[in-house]
Design an enzyme around this catalytic site. Sequence first.
Site, PDB file in Angstrom:
ATOM      1  CG  HIS A  62      -2.024   0.985   1.178  1.00 35.60           C
ATOM      2  ND1 HIS A  62      -1.868   2.309   1.517  1.00 35.60           N
ATOM      3  CD2 HIS A  62      -3.331   0.838   0.815  1.00 35.60           C
ATOM      4  CE1 HIS A  62      -3.021   2.939   1.362  1.00 35.60           C
ATOM      5  NE2 HIS A  62      -3.922   2.080   0.946  1.00 35.60           N
ATOM      6  CG  ASP A 110      -7.781  -2.236  -2.574  1.00 37.55           C
ATOM      7  OD1 ASP A 110      -8.927  -1.754  -2.460  1.00 37.55           O
ATOM      8  OD2 ASP A 110      -6.751  -1.554  -2.525  1.00 37.55           O
TER       9      ASP A 110
END
Length: 434
Positions: free
Chosen positions: A306, A363
């Site tokens: 991320h 995600d």
Amino acid sequence: MSDKAILTIDGKQYEFPVIVGTEGEYGIDISKLRALTGHITLDPGYVNTGSCKSDITFIDGEKGILRYRGIPLEQFANGPNFIEVSWLLIFGRPPTTEEYREFAEELTHEANIDEGMKHHFNSFPRKAPPMAILGSMVNALSCFHPEFLDLDDEEKFYAAAARLISKIRTLAAFAYRHANGLPYLYPNPSLKYVPNFLHMMFSMPYHHYECDDLTRDALNMIFILHADHEQNCSTSTVRMVGSSQANLFASCSAGINALWGPLHGGANVAVMEMLDRIHKGNVSAEEYVKLAKKKDSGVKLMGFGHRVYKNFDPRAKLLGEIAEKLLPKMGRKDPLLDIARRLEELCLKDDYFVERKLYPNVDFYSGILLRAIGIPTNMFTVIFAIGRMPGWIAHWWEQKHMEGAQINRPRQIYTGNGLTDYVPMPGRKYPKRG
């Protein structure tokens, strides 16, 4: 730590205030930089630029911390539902029992959309992207609720916020049913927020969709974990548009369009596309992981790592725990879910990924959970938008009441032609294209 920063340009020194946040974050206030020096900063992607002060969400990416109004995300695992978290974000504190009851009743009362809006859905092609429909229909709410175009007091804002949070799920469900040629189903006032949304998505005439507790809890947590994430692309867009005094509906519609981008809200879609390629290519999870570690392979492991978090994404931890409960109870085999779980197992044990802090992110898990629930891939970003709506509303209201609020207007460094004379068309000569 000094309370000022000194910048030296051409031998001349300039002083700028150092701003300290609640959690010890430091920033240099350069709001007078151009006025004092004639210079601006250049920061592509705004990686090092703070656009505002905010009381809503705190993130420490290095330590893997995410807090809503000071409350650690982990404390939402077994406690509040999405409606309570929405109130927290928008109004700055957890609601009382009476405030929660009244807000929940308001959401139930406002779940229906104006009958005239149903005709708008029929004007969209069946293959229209659901996010395009959702953005258009949220913007269209401006036409059907003109009384909320100017939110000059908290009571009107309360009513507008309740309408948006309630109606976005109805608009999302109608977009799904339009794309599939299904009849629109009205919200059921006897159902709570999440089961009501799934009812509007999946029920059929004479066949009611039954939402079990585990599915409800999973989607509820997905909404909560997406509710806000500081100054990301879509939230910054909402604040940017709102800074022009655009109404709440138009500003949130702009946020939906920003979220639509594959580098933002479409990340969990990319995860499922990766899993589908692995499955159709008959590649084992082990082989794919090996390829992902080779720089020249062109293979990317989607859903890991991320931009903000250099530790385990705290949202991913919570969704991972839900996945462990939900997936074994779904009662059906899904090769993509099997591949996802195997990739997770391999990467969490592989020094290559652990040393680089490439952990599964939100995600990765949201994609496999949404698939397990039965949400089609083209609706994943729509689900994200439903969850993010309270955060957008909170930021819109906050920037509207910022001290010294003004329209956002970034600067630039011009790199085009210098002074150039206009040449009439007959005298223009250019190299041929190609």
